[in-house]
Design a protein around this motif. Structure first.
Motif, mmCIF file in Angstrom:
data_model
loop_
_atom_site.group_PDB
_atom_site.id
_atom_site.type_symbol
_atom_site.label_atom_id
_atom_site.label_comp_id
_atom_site.label_asym_id
_atom_site.label_seq_id
_atom_site.Cartn_x
_atom_site.Cartn_y
_atom_site.Cartn_z
ATOM 1 N N GLY A 151 0.808 -1.206 0.000
ATOM 2 C CA GLY A 151 0.000 0.000 0.000
ATOM 3 C C GLY A 151 0.841 1.254 0.000
ATOM 4 O O GLY A 151 2.086 1.207 0.017
ATOM 5 N N PRO A 152 0.204 2.401 0.002
ATOM 6 C CA PRO A 152 0.955 3.670 0.021
ATOM 7 C C PRO A 152 1.858 3.744 1.246
ATOM 8 O O PRO A 152 1.462 3.391 2.363
ATOM 9 N N PRO A 185 0.968 17.154 4.091
ATOM 10 C CA PRO A 185 0.574 17.098 2.680
ATOM 11 C C PRO A 185 1.142 15.888 1.955
ATOM 12 O O PRO A 185 0.464 15.273 1.128
ATOM 13 N N ARG A 186 2.394 15.530 2.252
ATOM 14 C CA ARG A 186 2.995 14.380 1.573
ATOM 15 C C ARG A 186 2.234 13.098 1.889
ATOM 16 O O ARG A 186 1.978 12.270 1.010
ATOM 17 N N LEU A 187 1.853 12.923 3.157
ATOM 18 C CA LEU A 187 1.133 11.719 3.549
ATOM 19 C C LEU A 187 -0.263 11.711 2.931
ATOM 20 O O LEU A 187 -0.728 10.681 2.418
ATOM 21 N N ALA A 188 -0.932 12.858 2.959
ATOM 22 C CA ALA A 188 -2.254 12.937 2.356
ATOM 23 C C ALA A 188 -2.195 12.649 0.862
ATOM 24 O O ALA A 188 -3.040 11.936 0.313
ATOM 25 N N GLN A 189 -1.166 13.169 0.197
ATOM 26 C CA GLN A 189 -1.027 12.964 -1.247
ATOM 27 C C GLN A 189 -0.797 11.493 -1.564
ATOM 28 O O GLN A 189 -1.348 10.958 -2.532
ATOM 29 N N ALA A 190 0.016 10.820 -0.747
ATOM 30 C CA ALA A 190 0.316 9.413 -1.008
ATOM 31 C C ALA A 190 -0.938 8.561 -0.953
ATOM 32 O O ALA A 190 -1.144 7.676 -1.793
ATOM 33 N N PRO A 206 -7.163 3.290 7.974
ATOM 34 C CA PRO A 206 -7.498 4.538 8.674
ATOM 35 C C PRO A 206 -6.864 5.763 8.035
ATOM 36 O O PRO A 206 -7.485 6.822 7.945
ATOM 37 N N LEU A 207 -5.610 5.608 7.568
ATOM 38 C CA LEU A 207 -4.941 6.747 6.953
ATOM 39 C C LEU A 207 -5.624 7.171 5.659
ATOM 40 O O LEU A 207 -5.586 8.345 5.276
#
Length: 951
Positions: free
Chosen positions: A44-45, A285-290, A358-359
C-alpha cells in the motif's frame, strides 16, 4: 550469518529499511540469480516499495548489471504504449533501431499488440545477452493497459534469458480501469501469475524502534499516539511527527474539527466513534497525497461518497446515499460505491461501509477542499437520523453542525457540552475532551470558554496527555474562572510534578470546595484528596476537607476523607465498602471503583481494595484513560505487595511504571518502581533492588512526599531482611514509627510489624521493638485492618518471653487469618528456628521442611536457602527425596510435577494448562512437602526414580 544477509548488508551506504531485511534479501537473490524470472512487489501507500527498488538498483549496478527503470505516470495513464516507450527508449533511441511493430505503436499508428509485445521481448533479450539486465517497474498501477499487457507477455517468457523483471504496485491497483478498478482484472498484470512479495505494516516493536530512531526526543505519550495512528505504515511513522507544528491549533490538535467516527480511540459519539484514529495527529501534505492517489480514476460521485464516509465513518450506506443526493443534486444508489469496493478502498458489513485503511480516511478528508468538506458536513447534519436528544444520532448531528459553524454559537456550544457529558458517562473520555475543546472554541462568553477548557484539561489529564493538559490549563490563565475551577487548574499543574502540593495550597482548595456547586465540589475534593494521599496535609486541611465533603454520598465522602486521614475513617469506611457494590451505571465508569479501591488500600483493607481496583483497571483500560490507569495499577501493585502476592505485584508494578512514565506521573512512576524493587529484592535480586530504592529515595527525599518515603522504607526493609542484613532492615522499618521522620506512618508500620519483629530478633534488638506492639495493637483495634492483625500474629511469638512463645506460634499457625504461603512459611521458619535452638530437633524439622518447600515453590531462593541451612543444622539433609509421597498426589498435581521437573517455569506450565502462574505455585507448595523435597531438581530425581522402577 547467511549469505543472503550478507547481500543485504552490501547494498551500499544506505541500509535496508527497518523491518524490511527479508524483503530486500529476496529481491537481491533475484538479482544474483542472473535473470530468467519476474516478481511482483505489492504494498500500500507508504510501505517502502520505491525505497526497496532504489536499493536493488544500486546493488545491481555495483554488481555489473544493467538497470532499466520506469515508473507509472498518472498523467499518461490513458496514453497507449506510453509506459513501454519510456521503458524501452534507452534500448532503441532512434526509429532506425526499433522493430517495425514498436515504431508503429510509438508513432501512433494502429499496432498489433502481439507484435509489439514480441518486439519488446526481443529488445530486452538482446540487451540481456550483452549485460545481465534488471527491469524495475515502480507504480505499475499507473501504467497504461497496453504496456501492462506487453510486460505480462514478456514476464511469461523470461525463462533462460538474462533478464529479471520486478513490478511494484499497490493492492487492488490499476490496469484497465484505474487504481480503484483492480489490477488488470481482464489483462495486464492481473493475467500473470507472478510470484508475489507483499509489503505489509511493520510489526509493533519494529514500528516503535523506527519512530524512536527518527524522533528520539518525542514524549512517550505523543510517540504512542503516532504509533496508533500510523498502524505500522513506514511513511506515516516518518511524516506524522512532522505535522505537529504546522497544522495544529492551540490545544495541539487539528484546527479543523476533522472526520468523525470509528477509531482506535473512541470518538465524540460515545459508541466507538470519534475524531478518528489520528485525533490530535495532523496529516502532512505528503502523507495525504500518497494516500489520496488511491482516488485517481474514480467517478466524482464515488469520491463524494468517500468524502461523506470520511467525514463520519459511523454513517450507514443509506445515510451516505441520502447525503450524497443533497451534495450532488440527484438521487444516488449503491452502485456509485462499487468502484471503491472493487478497488479495496472500502469494505461493507451489515449495511455499513468502512475504509480499509485509517490513513486513507484522513487522506480523503485532507484532500478535499474546504468547500467540499462544508457541503459534506452540512448534508450529514441534515440526514443523520435522531429519535431523541440522547440518541447517538443527535450527538453526530451536533458534531456536524459544529464543523460548519461560522463563528461563536452559544446554543451549539451548549449542545456540545451535552454531547461531551454523555460521552464521559459512557466512558468515552477522549471524545468528551474533544467536544469540550470544540465547545470552548464556539463560546463567546469568556466564563463559559474557561469552564469548558478546564473540563478538557481534566479529561486530557485522565488520558495521560500531559501536553494537552497543560495547554488547556494555560489557555485559562486570562479567563474569568470560578474559584473552584481555578483551584482545579492549580492542582492539575502541581500534579505534573513529583513534589506534593504545599499544605496551604491543599487547604485553600478544600475550603473553596465547601462553597462550590455540588459537582464542582466533588471533583475538587477528589483532587485535594489525591494530593493529601501522597503527603499528610495536616489537621486543618483534613478538617476543611471533611466539612466540604459533607454534601457527598457516604461512600464517596468517607473515601475522600480516608485518603487524607485514613486512621480516623477506617472503621466507618470498611463497613460501607463491604456493603456498597460498584454500579454498572456509575457517572464516569471506573472513577468510583478507583476512588473506593484506593481508599480501601489507604486504610489497610487490601482484600477489599483489589477487587475494586481490578474493576477500575478493566474499565479504565477500555477507555484509554492511561493516566488514571497508571494510578490504579500502582495502587493495586502495592496492595499485592502488602498481601505478599509477589507475582501479581510485579506484573502490576511493571505496567504501572511504563504507563506512569509515558503519561508524566512522576509519583506513580516512583511508587511503582519501589513496588517492583520490593519484589526483586525478595526474589534475590538484592543489589539491583537496593540501587532502585536508593535512586527513588534520593529523588523524593527533598520533596516531602511522605507516602513515597514510607514505601521506600517498606521496600528497603523487605530487601535487607531477605539479604540477611538484619540491623539495617530493623532501622528501615523503625523509621515508620519514628516521630518527626518524614517517612513516619504508624498505619503502614502496623502492616510491617511482623517483618520488623523478625529483623529485630535476628539483629538482637527486640528491646527497640517490643514497646511498639502496644501502639500497633491500639491501631489495629481502631482501624480493623486485617493486614495489621496478620502482622501481629507473626510478631507476637517472636517478641514474647520463652514461656509464652510456643503457644503464640501454634495459635498463629492455627489462625484462619494467616493466609498466604509466604507469611505462613516465614512463621514456620521462625518457629522451626526457635524449636531447634531449644534442641527440639524432631519438631523443628517438620516446620523447617514446610517452610523450605513454600519458599521454593514461590521461587524465593534466599529464603529457601535460609530454611535449608536450618535443616542442615538440625541434622537432616533437605535433598533426600522420596517417591513414597507420589501416591498422595492428585492427577493434576502429578501433571504439574512432571512439567516442573522437565524444566518449565510456573508461567510456562500455567500457559500450557490454562492456569495462572499463582495457581501453579500453590500446587507446588502442596507437592513439595508430600515428596519431602524443596527444589525442582529433586522433583526430577523423584520422578526419574519412579519411572525407572527403582523405588
Amino acid at each position: 550469518m547467511t549469505a543472503v544477509t550478507t547481500r543485504a548488508q552490501s547494498t551500499g551506504p544506505e541500509s535496508a529499511p527497518l523491518g524490511r531485511d527479508a524483503e530486500l534479501n529476496r529481491l537481491l537473490a533475484l538479482v544474483d540469480a542472473g535473470g530468467g524470472a519476474a516478481l511482483s512487489v505489492r504494498g500500500g501507500p507508504g510501505t517502502g516499495k520505491t525505497l526497496l527498488l532504489d536499493l536493488v538498483a544500486g546493488y545491481a549496478r555495483r554488481s555489473g548489471r544493467r538497470v532499466l527503470r520506469v515508473a507509472g505516470c498518472r498523467s499518461e495513464f490513458g496514453l497507449p504504449w506510453g509506459g513501454l516507450h519510456r521503458l524501452l527508449r534507452p534500448l532503441a533511441v532512434g526509429a532506425e533501431d526499433r522493430p517495425a511493430a514498436l515504431s508503429a505503436a510509438f508513432g501512433g499508428s494502429a499496432a498489433d499488440p502481439f507484435a509489439v509485445s514480441l518486439a519488446a521481448l526481443d529488445l530486452l533479450s538482446a540487451a540481456g545477452r550483452v549485460d545481465p539486465l534488471l527491469v524495475l517497474v515502480d507504480d505499475a498501477h499507473w501504467l497504461d493497459e497496453e504496456t501492462l499487457d506487453a510486460l505480462a507477455f514478456c514476464a511469461r517468457r523470461l525463462g533462460g534469458e538474462s533478464v529479471a523483471l520486478v513490478l511494484a504496485h499497490r493492492p487492488g491497483a490499476a490496469g484497465g480501469s484505474g487504481p480503484a478498478g483492480g489490477l488488470g482484472a481482464a489483462g495486464g498484470l492481473g493475467a500473470l501469475d507472478l510470484p508475489e512479495l507483499e509489503l505489509g505494516p511493520l510489526p509493533p516493536e519494529l514500528a516503535a524502534r523506527l519512530l524512536a530512531r527518527e524522533h528520539p526526543d518525542a514524549r512517550p505519550v505523543q510517540r504512542d499516539r503516532w504509533l496508533r495512528a500510523a498502524a505500522g505504515n513506514p511513511l506515516a511513522l516518518h511524516e506524522l511527527p512532522l505535522g505537529r507544528a504546522e497544522h495544529t491549533g492551540p490545544l495541539g490538535r487539528s484546527t479543523h474539527p476533522g472526520p468523525l467516527g470509528r477509531s482506535t480511540r473512541t470518538g465524540p459519539l460515545g459508541r466507538g466513534a470519534g475524531t478518528g484514529p489520528l485525533d490530535g495527529v495532523p496529516v502532512t501534505p505528503r502523507l495525504a497525497q500518497a494516500f489520496a492517489a488511491e482516488l485517481f480514476g474514480l467517478r466524482p460521485t464515488t469520491r463524494t461518497l468517500l468524502l461523506l464516509l470520511a467525514a463520519d465513518t459511523d454513517s450507514t450506506l443509506a445515510e451516505l446515499l441520502a447525503a450524497g443526493a443533497l451534495v450532488t443534486g440527484r438521487p444516488l444508489d449503491a452502485a456509485e460505491l462499487l468502484p471503491a469496493l472493487d478497488g479495496g478502498l472500502v469494505t461493507m458489513t451489515a449495511g455499513r461501509p468502512a475504509f480499509t485503511e485509517p490513513l486513507l480516511c484522513w487522506a480523503v478528508y485532507a484532500d478535499a477542499s474546504e468547500a467540499n468538506r462544508y457541503r459534506a458536513h452540512h448534508a450529514l447534519a441534515r440526514v443523520v437520523d435522531a429519535t431523541a436528544d440522547d440518541d447517538p444520532g443527535a450527538d453526530r448531528r451536533v458534531y456536524h453542525r459544529a464543523a460548519i459553524a461560522a463563528g461563536p454559537d452559544a446554543a451549539l456550544a451548549d449542545a456540545l457540552d451535552a454531547v461531551a457529558e454523555r460521552a464521559r458517562r459512557r466512558g468515552r473520555v477522549a471524545p468528551a475532551a474533544r467536544c469540550y475543546e470544540l465547545a470552548a472554541a464556539l463560546s463567546a462568553d469568556p466564563a463559559h470558554r474557561g469552564r469548558r477548557l478546564v473540563q478538557a484539561a481534566v479529561l486530557s489529564d485522565q488520558l495521560g496527555d500531559r501536553d494537552d493538559t497543560l495547554r488547556a490549563a494555560d489557555l485559562t490563565d486570562e479567563l474569568p474562572l470560578v474559584p473552584a475551577d481555578r483551584q482545579r487548574v492549580r492542582l492539575l499543574r502541581l500534579a505534573q510534578h513529583a513534589a506534593p502540593a504545599a499544605p496551604a495550597v491543599v487547604r485553600d482548595a478544600a475550603r473553596e470546595a465547601a462553597t462550590a456547586a455540588p459537582e464542582a465540589a466533588g471533583a475538587l475534593l477528589l483532587a485535594v484528596a489525591e494530593q493529601s494521599h501522597w503527603a499528610d496535609p495536616g489537621r486543618p486541611t483534613w478538617e476543611a476537607l471533611r466539612a466540604a465533603a459533607g454534601r457527598l454520598p457516604d461512600a464517596e465522602r468517607l473515601a475522600i476523607e480516608a485518603l487524607a486521614a485514613p486512621e480516623a475513617t477506617a472503621r466507618r469506611l470498611t463497613g460501607l465498602l463491604a456493603e456498597t457494590p460498584v454500579p454498572d451505571d456509575e457517572p464516569a465508569p471506573g472513577d468510583r471503583s478507583k476512588l473506593l479501591g484506593t481508599a480501601a488500600g489507604a486504610i489497610g483493607q487490601f482484600t477489599l481494595a483489589i477487587p475494586l481496583l481490578s474493576e477500575a483497571v478493566r474499565r479504565l483500560r477500555t477507555q484509554d484513560r492511561e493516566g488514571l490507569l497508571a494510578e490504579a495499577l500502582t495502587e493495586r501493585a502495592w496492595a499485592h505487595v502488602l498481601l505478599r502476592q509477589w507475582s501479581a505485584a510485579l506484573d502490576d508494578a511493571v505496567e504501572a511504571g511504563r504507563l506512569a512514565r509515558r503519561t508524566g506521573r512522576p509519583r506513580c512512576a516512583a511508587s511503582s518502581a519501589l513496588a517492583e524493587a520490593a519484589v526483586q529484592g525478595l526474589r534475590g535480586d538484592v543489589e539491583p533492588a537496593l540501587a532502585t530504592i536508593a535512586q527513588v529515595e534520593h529523588t523524593v527525599q527533598p520533596q516531602g512526599a511522605g507516602r513515597l518515603l514510607s514505601q521506600v522504607q517498606i521496600a528497603l526493609g523487605l530487601t535487607l531482611l531477605t539479604a540477611g542484613r538484619f540491623g539495617p532492615a530493623t532501622d528501615a522499618f523503625l523509621r515508620l514509627f519514628t516521630p518527626g521522620d518524614p517517612a513516619r506512618s504508624v498505619l503502614a508500620g502496623g502492616w510491617m510489624i511482623g517483618d520488623l519483629a523478625e529483623a529485630s530478633v535476628r539483629a538482637g534488638r527486640t528491646a527497640d521493638v517490643r514497646p511498639l506492639l502496644d501502639v500497633v495493637e491500639v491501631g489495629a483495634e481502631r482501624t480493623g485492618s486485617p493486614q495489621t492483625r496478620i502482622a501481629l500474629l507473626q510478631a507476637r511469638p517472636l517478641l514474647a518471653a520463652d514461656e509464652e512463645a510456643e503457644e503464640l506460634f501454634r495459635a498463629a499457625l492455627a489462625s484462619e487469618h494467616l493466609t498466604g504461603p509466604f507469611v505462613r512459611g516465614r512463621l514456620q521458619l521462625s518457629y522451626g528456628e526457635w524449636l531447634r535452638r531449644r534442641r527440639r530437633v524432631a519438631d523443628a524439622r517438620h516446620q523447617l521442611a514446610a517452610a523450605q518447600a513454600a519458599f521454593t515453590a514461590l521461587e524465593l531462593p534466599l529464603w529457601a536457602d535460609r530454611a535449608r541451612a536450618e535443616l542442615l543444622g538440625s541434622g537432616i539433609r533437605s535433598d533426600t527425596p522420596s517417591t513414597a509421597g507420589l501416591t498422595e498426589l492428585t492427577a493434576a498435581e502429578l501433571q504439574i510435577a512432571r512439567l516442573a521437573a522437565s524444566g518449565k517455569s510456573n508461567r510456562e506450565i500455567g500457559r500450557q494448562l490454562y492456569l495462572s502462574h499463582r495457581t501453579v505455585s500453590s500446587h507446588l507448595y502442596r507437592i513439595y512437602p508430600k515428596l519431602r523435597i524443596s527444589s525442582r531438581a529433586q522433583l526430577h530425581e523423584v520422578l526419574a526414580r519412579l519411572d525407572s522402577g527403582n523405588e
